[in-house]
Design a protein around this motif. Structure first.
Motif, PDB file in Angstrom:
ATOM      1  N   GLY A   1       0.805  -1.198   0.000  1.00  0.00           N
ATOM      2  CA  GLY A   1       0.000   0.000   0.000  1.00  0.00           C
ATOM      3  C   GLY A   1       0.844   1.255   0.000  1.00  0.00           C
ATOM      4  N   ALA A   2       0.183   2.393  -0.039  1.00  0.00           N
ATOM      5  CA  ALA A   2       0.891   3.642  -0.153  1.00  0.00           C
ATOM      6  C   ALA A   2       1.401   4.162   1.177  1.00  0.00           C
ATOM      7  CB  ALA A   2      -0.012   4.680  -0.800  1.00  0.00           C
ATOM      8  N   GLY A   3       0.744   3.742   2.263  1.00  0.00           N
ATOM      9  CA  GLY A   3       1.102   4.309   3.550  1.00  0.00           C
ATOM     10  C   GLY A   3       1.719   3.287   4.480  1.00  0.00           C
ATOM     11  N   VAL A   4       1.973   3.727   5.716  1.00  0.00           N
ATOM     12  CA  VAL A   4       2.460   2.837   6.758  1.00  0.00           C
ATOM     13  C   VAL A   4       1.280   2.028   7.282  1.00  0.00           C
ATOM     14  CG1 VAL A   4       3.558   2.705   9.011  1.00  0.00           C
ATOM     15  CG2 VAL A   4       4.270   4.481   7.379  1.00  0.00           C
ATOM     16  N   SER A   5       1.464   0.723   7.332  1.00  0.00           N
ATOM     17  CA  SER A   5       0.383  -0.158   7.752  1.00  0.00           C
ATOM     18  C   SER A   5       0.740  -0.824   9.071  1.00  0.00           C
ATOM     19  CB  SER A   5       0.158  -1.222   6.671  1.00  0.00           C
ATOM     20  OG  SER A   5      -0.845  -2.119   7.071  1.00  0.00           O
ATOM     21  N   GLN A   6      -0.187  -0.798  10.023  1.00  0.00           N
ATOM     22  CA  GLN A   6       0.043  -1.432  11.317  1.00  0.00           C
ATOM     23  C   GLN A   6      -1.065  -2.440  11.592  1.00  0.00           C
ATOM     24  OE1 GLN A   6       1.167   2.661  13.511  1.00  0.00           O
ATOM     25  NE2 GLN A   6       1.572   0.838  14.749  1.00  0.00           N
ATOM     26  N   SER A   7      -0.652  -3.533  12.240  1.00  0.00           N
ATOM     27  CA  SER A   7      -1.649  -4.538  12.620  1.00  0.00           C
ATOM     28  C   SER A   7      -1.268  -5.186  13.946  1.00  0.00           C
ATOM     29  CB  SER A   7      -1.766  -5.607  11.516  1.00  0.00           C
ATOM     30  OG  SER A   7      -0.527  -6.261  11.330  1.00  0.00           O
ATOM     31  N   PRO A   8      -2.260  -5.635  14.727  1.00  0.00           N
ATOM     32  CA  PRO A   8      -3.675  -5.365  14.510  1.00  0.00           C
ATOM     33  C   PRO A   8      -4.016  -3.910  14.806  1.00  0.00           C
ATOM     34  CG  PRO A   8      -3.362  -6.375  16.645  1.00  0.00           C
ATOM     35  CD  PRO A   8      -2.001  -6.330  16.005  1.00  0.00           C
ATOM     36  N   SER A   9      -5.210  -3.472  14.469  1.00  0.00           N
ATOM     37  CA  SER A   9      -5.587  -2.098  14.795  1.00  0.00           C
ATOM     38  C   SER A   9      -5.980  -1.995  16.270  1.00  0.00           C
ATOM     39  CB  SER A   9      -6.715  -1.616  13.892  1.00  0.00           C
ATOM     40  OG  SER A   9      -7.790  -2.524  13.927  1.00  0.00           O
ATOM     41  N   ASN A  10      -6.518  -3.080  16.790  1.00  0.00           N
ATOM     42  CA  ASN A  10      -6.866  -3.144  18.212  1.00  0.00           C
ATOM     43  C   ASN A  10      -6.429  -4.483  18.767  1.00  0.00           C
ATOM     44  OD1 ASN A  10      -8.688  -0.782  19.157  1.00  0.00           O
ATOM     45  ND2 ASN A  10      -9.433  -1.276  17.125  1.00  0.00           N
ATOM     46  N   LYS A  11      -5.963  -4.469  20.015  1.00  0.00           N
ATOM     47  CA  LYS A  11      -5.569  -5.712  20.668  1.00  0.00           C
ATOM     48  C   LYS A  11      -5.940  -5.619  22.143  1.00  0.00           C
ATOM     49  CE  LYS A  11      -3.235  -9.624  21.192  1.00  0.00           C
ATOM     50  NZ  LYS A  11      -3.658 -10.902  20.541  1.00  0.00           N
ATOM     51  N   VAL A  12      -6.726  -6.593  22.586  1.00  0.00           N
ATOM     52  CA  VAL A  12      -7.074  -6.687  23.995  1.00  0.00           C
ATOM     53  C   VAL A  12      -6.477  -7.985  24.515  1.00  0.00           C
ATOM     54  CG1 VAL A  12      -8.924  -6.766  25.689  1.00  0.00           C
ATOM     55  CG2 VAL A  12      -9.226  -5.432  23.591  1.00  0.00           C
ATOM     56  N   THR A  13      -5.756  -7.905  25.613  1.00  0.00           N
ATOM     57  CA  THR A  13      -5.135  -9.110  26.150  1.00  0.00           C
ATOM     58  C   THR A  13      -5.102  -9.035  27.660  1.00  0.00           C
ATOM     59  OG1 THR A  13      -3.247 -10.603  25.891  1.00  0.00           O
ATOM     60  CG2 THR A  13      -2.745  -8.272  26.165  1.00  0.00           C
ATOM     61  N   GLU A  14      -4.862 -10.182  28.265  1.00  0.00           N
ATOM     62  CA  GLU A  14      -4.813 -10.241  29.723  1.00  0.00           C
ATOM     63  C   GLU A  14      -3.422  -9.897  30.228  1.00  0.00           C
ATOM     64  OE1 GLU A  14      -8.141 -13.764  30.420  1.00  0.00           O
ATOM     65  OE2 GLU A  14      -6.004 -14.152  30.722  1.00  0.00           O
ATOM     66  N   LYS A  15      -3.390  -9.314  31.376  1.00  0.00           N
ATOM     67  CA  LYS A  15      -2.120  -9.012  32.037  1.00  0.00           C
ATOM     68  C   LYS A  15      -1.268 -10.280  32.132  1.00  0.00           C
ATOM     69  CE  LYS A  15      -0.469  -7.651  36.616  1.00  0.00           C
ATOM     70  NZ  LYS A  15      -0.850  -7.230  37.971  1.00  0.00           N
ATOM     71  N   GLY A  16       0.012 -10.113  31.803  1.00  0.00           N
ATOM     72  CA  GLY A  16       0.932 -11.234  31.881  1.00  0.00           C
ATOM     73  C   GLY A  16       1.176 -11.933  30.554  1.00  0.00           C
ATOM     74  N   LYS A  17       0.309 -11.703  29.584  1.00  0.00           N
ATOM     75  CA  LYS A  17       0.489 -12.313  28.259  1.00  0.00           C
ATOM     76  C   LYS A  17       1.506 -11.517  27.454  1.00  0.00           C
ATOM     77  CE  LYS A  17      -3.008 -15.310  28.555  1.00  0.00           C
ATOM     78  NZ  LYS A  17      -2.809 -16.768  28.569  1.00  0.00           N
ATOM     79  N   ASP A  18       2.072 -12.176  26.441  1.00  0.00           N
ATOM     80  CA  ASP A  18       2.961 -11.494  25.495  1.00  0.00           C
ATOM     81  C   ASP A  18       2.149 -11.022  24.288  1.00  0.00           C
ATOM     82  OD1 ASP A  18       5.795 -13.838  25.836  1.00  0.00           O
ATOM     83  OD2 ASP A  18       4.876 -12.427  27.252  1.00  0.00           O
ATOM     84  N   VAL A  19       2.561  -9.880  23.714  1.00  0.00           N
ATOM     85  CA  VAL A  19       1.898  -9.393  22.504  1.00  0.00           C
ATOM     86  C   VAL A  19       2.936  -9.008  21.468  1.00  0.00           C
ATOM     87  CG1 VAL A  19      -0.179  -8.565  23.662  1.00  0.00           C
ATOM     88  CG2 VAL A  19       1.754  -7.007  23.350  1.00  0.00           C
ATOM     89  N   GLU A  20       2.539  -9.139  20.206  1.00  0.00           N
ATOM     90  CA  GLU A  20       3.376  -8.704  19.083  1.00  0.00           C
ATOM     91  C   GLU A  20       2.600  -7.722  18.236  1.00  0.00           C
ATOM     92  OE1 GLU A  20       6.361 -12.478  18.166  1.00  0.00           O
ATOM     93  OE2 GLU A  20       4.825 -11.907  16.710  1.00  0.00           O
ATOM     94  N   LEU A  21       3.221  -6.602  17.951  1.00  0.00           N
ATOM     95  CA  LEU A  21       2.619  -5.580  17.117  1.00  0.00           C
ATOM     96  C   LEU A  21       3.464  -5.445  15.852  1.00  0.00           C
ATOM     97  CD1 LEU A  21       2.071  -2.874  19.898  1.00  0.00           C
ATOM     98  CD2 LEU A  21       0.645  -4.852  19.338  1.00  0.00           C
ATOM     99  N   ARG A  22       2.762  -5.286  14.725  1.00  0.00           N
ATOM    100  CA  ARG A  22       3.479  -5.304  13.443  1.00  0.00           C
ATOM    101  C   ARG A  22       3.392  -3.963  12.754  1.00  0.00           C
ATOM    102  NH1 ARG A  22       4.137  -9.322   8.856  1.00  0.00           N
ATOM    103  NH2 ARG A  22       3.968  -8.068   6.942  1.00  0.00           N
ATOM    104  N   CYS A  23       4.476  -3.605  12.071  1.00  0.00           N
ATOM    105  CA  CYS A  23       4.500  -2.375  11.281  1.00  0.00           C
ATOM    106  C   CYS A  23       5.092  -2.680   9.912  1.00  0.00           C
ATOM    107  CB  CYS A  23       5.337  -1.309  11.967  1.00  0.00           C
ATOM    108  SG  CYS A  23       5.588   0.173  10.943  1.00  0.00           S
ATOM    109  N   ASP A  24       4.361  -2.275   8.888  1.00  0.00           N
ATOM    110  CA  ASP A  24       4.819  -2.426   7.502  1.00  0.00           C
ATOM    111  C   ASP A  24       5.052  -1.014   6.953  1.00  0.00           C
ATOM    112  OD1 ASP A  24       3.661  -4.852   5.060  1.00  0.00           O
ATOM    113  OD2 ASP A  24       5.392  -3.518   5.042  1.00  0.00           O
TER     114      ASP A  24
END
Lengths: 113, 112
Positions: A1-24
């Motif tokens: 795409g033409a712009g910067v893309s991030q995913s997910p747009s929203n993330k809800v998780t429980e305390k103590g879990k690991d999360v991964e956020l992506r940027c293209d």
């Protein structure tokens, strides 16, 4: 795409879990930046990549935060053992030429329950 | 270190009023200065920029002049519209590839 893309747009998780956020980033942009936007702290810099290297990671708030970039393109921000204070919007920006402005994605809204 | 201070909001205005948002900075050397805007539910967009002293950035009727003598980059618009309601961020970049340092943001609310 033409712009910067991030995913997910929203993330809800429980305390103590690991999360991964992506940027293209925008194709061909060699520089990539992560920022965090939270109510109490405003917009804070986290880390900067030039290619696959991170010459400035001074903004990472703790060793639970890490980021990598592969192939000089996509970047992943990982937060381990999430805490409630990690709740924020995580923004990614890219830059193709020096002295040009950074272009931002729409961000990932992270909520830690 | 570098820092940016901008006036606190919210700023509430009537349509067609004059808008000024003050921004001052502390930096070594010759930083570049930016105004970014965040409309409700959207990401950050560049509004205007200035890369050296006395440069004036302008876009969408907004203007800001890089004043090195007063270390300021105040944002102005002569006649605001409801569609200008947003959060405005002043930012500084110390070197051409470097990170952005943001002010706290100023929420602007324009009423009909």
């Amino acid at each position: 795409g033409a712009g910067v893309s991030q995913s997910p747009s929203n993330k809800v998780t429980e305390k103590g879990k690991d999360v991964e956020l992506r940027c293209d980033p925008i194709s061909g942009h060699t520089a990539l930046y992560w920022y965090r936007q939270s109510l109490g702290q405003g917009l804070e810099f986290l880390i900067y990549f030039q290619g696959n290297s991170a010459p400035d990671k001074s903004g990472l708030p703790s060793d639970r935060f890490s980021a990598e970039r592969t192939g000089g393109s996509v970047s992943t921000l990982t937060i381990q053992r999430t805490q409630q204070e990690d709740s924020a919007v995580y923004l990614c920006a890219s830059l193709g030429q020096d002295n040009q402005p950074q272009h931002f994605g729409d961000g990932t809204r992270l909520s830690i329950l | 270190g570098n820092s940016v201070t901008q006036m606190e909001g919210p700023v509430t205005l009537s349509e067609e009023a004059f808008l000024t948002i003050n921004c001052t900075y502390t930096a070594t050397g010759y930083p570049s200065l930016f105004w970014y805007v965040q409309y409700p539910g959207e990401g950050l967009q560049l509004l205007l920029k200035a890369t050296k002293a006395d440069d004036k950035g302008s876009n969408k009727g907004f203007e800001a002049t890089y004043r090195k003598e007063t270390t300021s980059f105040h944002l102005e618009k002569g006649s605001v519209q409801v569609s200008d309601s947003a959060v405005y961020f002043c930012a500084l970049r110390g070197d051409s590839w470097g990170k952005l340092q943001f002010g706290a943001g100023t929420q602007v609310v324009v009423t009909p």
